[in-house]
Enzyme design. Structure first.
Site, PDB file in Angstrom:
ATOM      1  N   SER A  22       0.798  -1.224   0.000  1.00 51.31           N
ATOM      2  CA  SER A  22       0.000   0.000   0.000  1.00 51.31           C
ATOM      3  C   SER A  22       0.832   1.276   0.000  1.00 51.31           C
ATOM      4  O   SER A  22       0.321   2.342  -0.307  1.00 51.31           O
ATOM      5  CB  SER A  22      -0.954   0.019   1.189  1.00 51.31           C
ATOM      6  OG  SER A  22      -0.253   0.213   2.398  1.00 51.31           O
ATOM      7  N   LYS A  54       0.881   4.571   6.741  1.00 51.33           N
ATOM      8  CA  LYS A  54       0.317   5.434   5.701  1.00 51.33           C
ATOM      9  C   LYS A  54       0.939   6.818   5.800  1.00 51.33           C
ATOM     10  O   LYS A  54       1.596   7.158   6.771  1.00 51.33           O
ATOM     11  CB  LYS A  54      -1.209   5.593   5.870  1.00 51.33           C
ATOM     12  CG  LYS A  54      -1.991   4.306   5.922  1.00 51.33           C
ATOM     13  CD  LYS A  54      -2.014   3.572   4.614  1.00 51.33           C
ATOM     14  CE  LYS A  54      -2.779   2.259   4.774  1.00 51.33           C
ATOM     15  NZ  LYS A  54      -2.482   1.312   3.749  1.00 51.33           N
TER      16      LYS A  54
END
Length: 176
Positions: free
Chosen positions: A40, A83
C-alpha cells in the site's frame, strides 16, 4: 567465597532487570522496529522493509502533512498500518479526477507515481485530534486508508509513531 558469588549474582540480576526495563521503556516510548507487510505504500516502502519508528516525537507533538506514520488498525486490535498523512485538523481533503486536493488546491505529491484510481472522494473536513491518511500506492484498491469507512479519520490516540528511516530493504539483498 560463597558470599562473593551470591553478591555478584544479585548484582548481575539487578543489571539484567535494569536493562530489561530500559529496553521495554525505549521500545514503548522512544523507538521501535516495524516490518512492512503489503504494497500500500509503494513506491516509497516495499513489502518486507524494516523501519525505524520514532515514537518520542509524537509524544510531544502532532503529525504533519507528508509524515509517514504507523497506527493501530481501527478494525483489528494489535495490527498496525503504515500510511502518509495528507490532511491535518482543519484541512478539507477531496479527490477529483484522480488528483488529491487539500483546501481546494491541488496537492503536490512527488512521492506517488500514478493518479488515484479509486474514484472521487467528496470533500472531507479533518476534525480536531485526527489526521487523514493515504497510502502512496494509488492503484485501484491498493490501500485501505482514510478514504474508506473501515479506517476513516485516524485519531491521534491510535498513532504509534512516525517512520524515520528504512533500516533494511530485502529486495536490495543479494548473494555474492
Amino acid at each position: 567465597m560463597q558470599y562473593v558469588i551470591a553478591k555478584r549474582s544479585i548484582l548481575w540480576g539487578f543489571v539484567f532487570l535494569f536493562a530489561l526495563v530500559l529496553a521495554i521503556l525505549v521500545n514503548q516510548y522512544v523507538v521501535s522496529l516495524s516490518i512492512v507487510s503489503g504494497t500500500s505504500m509503494r513506491p516509497t516502502l516495499h513489502n518486507g522493509d524494516r523501519l525505524l519508528v520514532n515514537k518520542w516525537e509524537l509524544l510531544f507533538g502532532n503529525p504533519h502533512k507528508g509524515d509517514v506514520i504507523t497506527f493501530e488498525d481501527p478494525e483489528e486490535k494489535g495490527r498496525y498500518l503504515v500510511k502518509r498523512v495528507v490532511g491535518v485538523p482543519g484541512d478539507i481533503i477531496a479527490v477529483k479526477s484522480g488528483q488529491l486536493y487539500r483546501n481546494g488546491h491541488l496537492a503536490k505529491e512527488p512521492y506517488i507515481d500514478v493518479s488515484i484510481e479509486d474514484g472521487d472522494v467528496e470533500p472531507t473536513k479533518v476534525l480536531p485530534g485526527t489526521v487523514f491518511v493515504m497510502g502512496d500506492n494509488r492503484h485501484r484498491y491498493a490501500s485501505r486508508d482514510s478514504r474508506y469507512q473501515s479506517v476513516g479519520l485516524v485519531p491521534y490516540g491510535l498513532i504509534s509513531g512516525k517512520v524515520e528511516i528504512i533500516l533494511w530493504r530485502p529486495s536490495l539483498s543479494a548473494f555474492l
